[in-house]
Design a protein around this motif. Structure first.
Motif, PDB file in Angstrom:
ATOM      1  N   ASP A 228       0.867  -1.184   0.000  1.00 16.42           N
ATOM      2  CA  ASP A 228       0.000   0.000   0.000  1.00 16.42           C
ATOM      3  C   ASP A 228       0.903   1.231   0.000  1.00 16.42           C
ATOM      4  OD1 ASP A 228      -1.936   1.934   0.327  1.00 16.42           O
ATOM      5  OD2 ASP A 228      -2.313   1.475   2.449  1.00 16.42           O
ATOM      6  N   VAL A 229       0.878   1.985  -1.087  1.00 21.08           N
ATOM      7  CA  VAL A 229       1.672   3.215  -1.134  1.00 21.08           C
ATOM      8  C   VAL A 229       0.748   4.412  -1.369  1.00 21.08           C
ATOM      9  CG1 VAL A 229       3.897   2.196  -1.667  1.00 21.08           C
ATOM     10  CG2 VAL A 229       2.333   2.661  -3.535  1.00 21.08           C
ATOM     11  N   SER A 230      -0.446   4.309  -0.784  1.00 16.51           N
ATOM     12  CA  SER A 230      -1.459   5.355  -0.955  1.00 16.51           C
ATOM     13  C   SER A 230      -1.062   6.676  -0.308  1.00 16.51           C
ATOM     14  CB  SER A 230      -2.787   4.897  -0.346  1.00 16.51           C
ATOM     15  OG  SER A 230      -3.208   3.691  -0.927  1.00 16.51           O
ATOM     16  N   HIS A 231      -0.046   6.630   0.566  1.00 14.84           N
ATOM     17  CA  HIS A 231       0.404   7.883   1.182  1.00 14.84           C
ATOM     18  C   HIS A 231       1.144   8.757   0.186  1.00 14.84           C
ATOM     19  CE1 HIS A 231       3.577   4.981   1.316  1.00 14.84           C
ATOM     20  NE2 HIS A 231       4.417   5.704   2.029  1.00 14.84           N
ATOM     21  N   MET A 232       1.610   8.181  -0.901  1.00 18.79           N
ATOM     22  CA  MET A 232       2.333   8.977  -1.893  1.00 18.79           C
ATOM     23  C   MET A 232       1.381   9.952  -2.577  1.00 18.79           C
ATOM     24  SD  MET A 232       5.004   6.188  -3.394  1.00 18.79           S
ATOM     25  CE  MET A 232       6.127   7.431  -4.043  1.00 18.79           C
ATOM     26  N   GLY A 233       1.955  11.003  -3.175  1.00 20.12           N
ATOM     27  CA  GLY A 233       1.140  12.042  -3.790  1.00 20.12           C
ATOM     28  C   GLY A 233       0.914  11.770  -5.262  1.00 20.12           C
ATOM     29  N   GLN A 234      -0.333  11.775  -5.673  1.00 15.83           N
ATOM     30  CA  GLN A 234      -0.674  11.611  -7.085  1.00 15.83           C
ATOM     31  C   GLN A 234      -1.353  12.894  -7.570  1.00 15.83           C
ATOM     32  OE1 GLN A 234      -2.614   7.679  -7.993  1.00 15.83           O
ATOM     33  NE2 GLN A 234      -2.785   7.554  -5.771  1.00 15.83           N
ATOM     34  N   ALA A 235      -1.043  13.275  -8.783  1.00 15.82           N
ATOM     35  CA  ALA A 235      -1.685  14.485  -9.334  1.00 15.82           C
ATOM     36  C   ALA A 235      -1.681  14.436 -10.856  1.00 15.82           C
ATOM     37  CB  ALA A 235      -0.947  15.738  -8.860  1.00 15.82           C
ATOM     38  N   PHE A 236      -2.651  15.131 -11.420  1.00 13.62           N
ATOM     39  CA  PHE A 236      -2.630  15.437 -12.841  1.00 13.62           C
ATOM     40  C   PHE A 236      -2.105  16.848 -12.997  1.00 13.62           C
ATOM     41  CE2 PHE A 236      -6.459  12.485 -13.622  1.00 13.62           C
ATOM     42  CZ  PHE A 236      -5.653  11.471 -14.108  1.00 13.62           C
ATOM     43  N   LEU A 237      -1.347  17.057 -14.046  1.00 12.03           N
ATOM     44  CA  LEU A 237      -0.924  18.406 -14.400  1.00 12.03           C
ATOM     45  C   LEU A 237      -1.405  18.640 -15.828  1.00 12.03           C
ATOM     46  CD1 LEU A 237       0.717  20.842 -13.280  1.00 12.03           C
ATOM     47  CD2 LEU A 237       2.682  19.938 -14.547  1.00 12.03           C
ATOM     48  N   ASP A 238      -2.292  19.629 -16.001  1.00 11.74           N
ATOM     49  CA  ASP A 238      -2.894  19.888 -17.313  1.00 11.74           C
ATOM     50  C   ASP A 238      -2.374  21.194 -17.886  1.00 11.74           C
ATOM     51  OD1 ASP A 238      -4.986  17.761 -17.803  1.00 11.74           O
ATOM     52  OD2 ASP A 238      -5.479  18.372 -15.756  1.00 11.74           O
ATOM     53  N   GLY A 239      -1.979  21.127 -19.159  1.00 12.14           N
ATOM     54  CA  GLY A 239      -1.489  22.317 -19.834  1.00 12.14           C
ATOM     55  C   GLY A 239      -2.636  23.270 -20.155  1.00 12.14           C
ATOM     56  N   MET A 240      -2.341  24.571 -20.156  1.00 12.78           N
ATOM     57  CA  MET A 240      -3.383  25.545 -20.469  1.00 12.78           C
ATOM     58  C   MET A 240      -3.322  25.913 -21.953  1.00 12.78           C
ATOM     59  SD  MET A 240      -3.143  27.511 -16.823  1.00 12.78           S
ATOM     60  CE  MET A 240      -4.612  28.488 -16.824  1.00 12.78           C
ATOM     61  N   ASP A 241      -2.282  26.642 -22.368  1.00 10.85           N
ATOM     62  CA  ASP A 241      -2.169  26.967 -23.789  1.00 10.85           C
ATOM     63  C   ASP A 241      -1.172  26.044 -24.476  1.00 10.85           C
ATOM     64  OD1 ASP A 241      -4.055  29.013 -23.720  1.00 10.85           O
ATOM     65  OD2 ASP A 241      -2.561  30.412 -22.935  1.00 10.85           O
ATOM     66  N   GLY A 242       0.074  26.120 -24.015  1.00 10.09           N
ATOM     67  CA  GLY A 242       1.120  25.321 -24.657  1.00 10.09           C
ATOM     68  C   GLY A 242       1.185  23.912 -24.101  1.00 10.09           C
ATOM     69  N   ASP A 243       2.227  23.186 -24.523  1.00 10.04           N
ATOM     70  CA  ASP A 243       2.442  21.804 -24.099  1.00 10.04           C
ATOM     71  C   ASP A 243       2.761  21.770 -22.599  1.00 10.04           C
ATOM     72  OD1 ASP A 243       3.035  19.134 -23.878  1.00 10.04           O
ATOM     73  OD2 ASP A 243       4.968  19.276 -24.907  1.00 10.04           O
ATOM     74  N   VAL A 244       2.038  20.940 -21.876  1.00  5.67           N
ATOM     75  CA  VAL A 244       2.247  20.824 -20.430  1.00  5.67           C
ATOM     76  C   VAL A 244       3.660  20.325 -20.124  1.00  5.67           C
ATOM     77  CG1 VAL A 244       1.286  18.472 -20.299  1.00  5.67           C
ATOM     78  CG2 VAL A 244       1.244  19.955 -18.279  1.00  5.67           C
ATOM     79  N   ALA A 245       4.199  19.513 -21.024  1.00  4.86           N
ATOM     80  CA  ALA A 245       5.537  18.968 -20.791  1.00  4.86           C
ATOM     81  C   ALA A 245       6.582  20.078 -20.836  1.00  4.86           C
ATOM     82  CB  ALA A 245       5.855  17.887 -21.817  1.00  4.86           C
ATOM     83  N   ALA A 246       6.400  21.026 -21.745  1.00  2.00           N
ATOM     84  CA  ALA A 246       7.340  22.147 -21.831  1.00  2.00           C
ATOM     85  C   ALA A 246       7.286  22.960 -20.538  1.00  2.00           C
ATOM     86  CB  ALA A 246       7.007  23.016 -23.035  1.00  2.00           C
ATOM     87  N   ALA A 247       6.101  23.133 -19.990  1.00  4.51           N
ATOM     88  CA  ALA A 247       5.962  23.850 -18.717  1.00  4.51           C
ATOM     89  C   ALA A 247       6.674  23.088 -17.603  1.00  4.51           C
ATOM     90  CB  ALA A 247       4.480  24.038 -18.384  1.00  4.51           C
ATOM     91  N   PHE A 248       6.450  21.788 -17.534  1.00  5.07           N
ATOM     92  CA  PHE A 248       7.047  20.982 -16.465  1.00  5.07           C
ATOM     93  C   PHE A 248       8.571  20.971 -16.575  1.00  5.07           C
ATOM     94  CE2 PHE A 248       8.247  17.048 -14.270  1.00  5.07           C
ATOM     95  CZ  PHE A 248       7.629  17.276 -13.047  1.00  5.07           C
ATOM     96  N   GLU A 249       9.064  21.050 -17.801  1.00 10.39           N
ATOM     97  CA  GLU A 249      10.530  21.024 -17.986  1.00 10.39           C
ATOM     98  C   GLU A 249      11.222  22.243 -17.364  1.00 10.39           C
ATOM     99  OE1 GLU A 249      11.787  20.347 -21.973  1.00 10.39           O
ATOM    100  OE2 GLU A 249      11.248  18.213 -21.935  1.00 10.39           O
ATOM    101  N   THR A 250      10.470  23.285 -17.047  1.00  9.46           N
ATOM    102  CA  THR A 250      11.113  24.424 -16.379  1.00  9.46           C
ATOM    103  C   THR A 250      11.457  24.084 -14.925  1.00  9.46           C
ATOM    104  OG1 THR A 250       9.007  25.411 -15.667  1.00  9.46           O
ATOM    105  CG2 THR A 250       9.849  26.080 -17.823  1.00  9.46           C
ATOM    106  N   LEU A 251      10.937  22.976 -14.398  1.00  9.26           N
ATOM    107  CA  LEU A 251      11.163  22.583 -13.002  1.00  9.26           C
ATOM    108  C   LEU A 251      12.059  21.361 -12.862  1.00  9.26           C
ATOM    109  CD1 LEU A 251       7.459  22.849 -11.747  1.00  9.26           C
ATOM    110  CD2 LEU A 251       9.195  24.654 -11.906  1.00  9.26           C
ATOM    111  N   ALA A 252      12.241  20.622 -13.952  1.00  9.41           N
ATOM    112  CA  ALA A 252      12.929  19.328 -13.897  1.00  9.41           C
ATOM    113  C   ALA A 252      13.805  19.171 -15.130  1.00  9.41           C
ATOM    114  CB  ALA A 252      11.902  18.195 -13.825  1.00  9.41           C
ATOM    115  N   PRO A 253      14.910  18.419 -15.031  1.00  9.02           N
ATOM    116  CA  PRO A 253      15.889  18.370 -16.123  1.00  9.02           C
ATOM    117  C   PRO A 253      15.667  17.251 -17.133  1.00  9.02           C
ATOM    118  CG  PRO A 253      16.819  17.297 -14.210  1.00  9.02           C
ATOM    119  CD  PRO A 253      15.422  17.729 -13.815  1.00  9.02           C
TER     120      PRO A 253
END
Lengths: 126, 373
Positions: free
Chosen positions: B52-77
């Motif tokens: 049971d790893v239900s304590h871990m955090g799950q989330a959706f991240l949805d893009g607004m205008d541009g690609d959501v992946a491009a937005a996320f890449e500003t936080l991660a390499p």
């Protein structure tokens, strides 16, 4: 020879035969520790004072100190544990004993619990 | 700190199964079941373990205008933009100093889950901080939706695929680090082929309301046993995987941590991620310390916090995770040392209760990964 068994609030047992005390941890203690993977025992000849750290028992999760319940000179550590730490889980109050010591002050035994008092202590604190 | 613990949807089931409940990251979680950590560990390596790893955090991240992946890449390499739909990667959130704020799994959602959407799974202890950071930094570009109404299971081990395929048709076709949407007993589940044990296996996101029923279905399979946090830790340590807050933290760079592979080639060339200055410099010149595996001699476990000395007795580093490896059948550890001492086979001394124990630097993982090819 008559023997008597005493218990401590640190979940150790002390079996006394004549002037020799055999010391181990209780079944409750091993169940709380979980699988034992290592134990460090005191060497024969070491003088221990009551309350002094005498041994270390390591479960997968953590290391725990075992304290000398009474004062005395260590006469023997349980060599069988070196090959089989699991004896502490399987037979904590018999073959899984830790060490024996020669009592320095038999009067210290008076401060320990008998089985009924220990069982009540565990029930209250578990 | 005495706070009222939070409970996962499987709390009552853990208690029924005899789980010993302990506080972990604010939750009451099972550290072990009656079988004990050694048997639970071995069972996962030999058959299939249910976590049971239900304590871990799950989330959706949805893009607004541009690609959501491009937005996320500003936080991660990582190369998130290059993720095909349904594909997942291990990545890290970086602070401006190039330190690891958390490690996480990021998937580009399968088409059935939505367009221009990422699915994130982050550490329990960091989820509030992570989600706040992502929301703040990506305001106006992406919308984060926490999935607090979903439980998360891990089914890990060589028999996990055969077991899960009985309940989720076609799941055995997933590749390693691929995700998909599957029905289990008519309940829509998000499944990824991934885990934290070094074995083949799956992580299964399910609605909280159905968690107990689905968990009992999986646990009823003869190959499956419940596994607690104790064995989860010994399994991941043998697999050489980092535990956040111990082996990596906000001061650790991915290069120090031996995680240079999370910096995608395109991102290195662009240098467009937080802390790029430090990280690119460490890539070029080498870091000040390196994460290594350590095999202590003898039987005594050497644990987190133990100092590492060279043969001359000078301090060269510190143990960040250590304990007993049930499959290795001996003590194992990970830690950080000066790069001059990081080569496999280098002899070291480990300080244990005031005494020096001999050991040597060892290759990671301690037990080979057996991910599906």
């Amino acid at each position: 020879m008559s023997e008597k068994i005493y218990y401590t609030k640190e979940h150790e047992w002390v079996r006394v035969e004549g002037n020799i005390a055999t010391i181990g941890i209780t079944d409750f203690a091993q169940s709380q520790l979980g699988d034992v993977v290592f134990v460090e025992l005191p060497e024969a000849g070491r003088d221990l004072k009551a309350g002094e750290a005498a041994a270390v028992v390591e479960s997968v999760k953590a290391a725990s100190e075992v304290y000398a319940p009474v004062s005395g000179k260590v006469t023997q550590a349980n060599a069988a544990l070196a090959d089989s730490f699991s004896l502490i889980n399987e037979a904590p109050e018999s073959d899984g004993w830790f060490f024996k010591l020669e009592l320095a002050n038999a009067g210290e035994l008076g401060g320990l619990m008998d089985r009924a008092a220990y069982d009540a202590f565990v029930k209250e604190h578990a | 700190m005495t706070e009222t613990p939070k409970y996962t949807p499987l709390y009552d089931l853990h208690v029924k199964l005899g789980g010993r409940m302990v506080p972990f990251a604010g939750y009451a979680m099972p550290v072990q079941y009656p079988a004990g950590i050694l048997k639970e560990h071995a069972h996962t390596r030999e058959a299939a373990g249910f976590f049971d790893v239900s304590h871990m955090g799950q989330a959706f991240l949805d893009g607004m205008d541009g690609d959501v992946a491009a937005a996320f890449e500003t936080l991660a390499p990582g190369d998130v933009a290059g993720l095909a739909p349904g594909r997942q990667r291990y990545s890290v959130l970086l602070n401006d100093e190039g330190g690891i704020m958390d490690d996480l799994m990021v998937a580009r959602a399968a088409p059935a889950l939505g367009q221009n959407r990422l699915f994130l799974v982050v550490n329990a202890s960091m989820k509030d901080a992570d989600f706040a950071h992502i929301e703040t930094k990506l305001r106006g570009r992406a919308t984060l939706t926490r999935l607090d109404d979903r439980a998360l299971f891990a089914l890990q081990g060589p028999k996990a695929a055969a077991v899960l395929a009985r309940h989720a048709t076609g799941v055995e076709a997933l590749a390693f680090m691929e995700t998909g949407v599957f029905d289990i007993a008519g309940v829509r589940c998000f499944i990824s082929r991934s885990g934290y044990t070094g074995e083949d296996g799956f992580e299964i996101s399910v609605p909280a309301a159905a968690a107990r029923e689905l968990a009992e279905k999986l646990l009823a399979e003869p190959e499956v046993a419940p596994i607690g946090l104790g064995a989860r830790d010994s399994l991941r340590l043998e697999a050489g995987l980092c535990l956040y807050g111990h082996d990596i933290d906000a001061g650790t760079s991915p290069i120090e941590a031996g995680l240079a592979w999370v910096i995608a080639k395109r991102r290195r060339q662009a240098g467009d991620f937080p802390g790029a200055g430090r990280i690119l410099k460490e890539l070029a010149e080498g870091p000040a310390r390196r994460r290594v595996g350590i095999l202590p001699e003898g039987r005594a476990p050497v644990r987190e916090g133990a100092e590492i000395l060279n043969e001359q007795g000078d301090r060269i580093g510190v143990v960040t995770s250590g304990g007993f490896g049930p499959t290795v059948n001996g003590p194992i550890a990970m830690g950080y040392v000066s790069p001059a001492f990081a080569a496999v086979g280098t002899p070291v001394q480990l300080m244990l209760r005031g005494k020096a124990v001999a050991g040597r630097i060892a290759a990671l993982p301690f037990t080979p990964h057996r991910y599906v090819k």
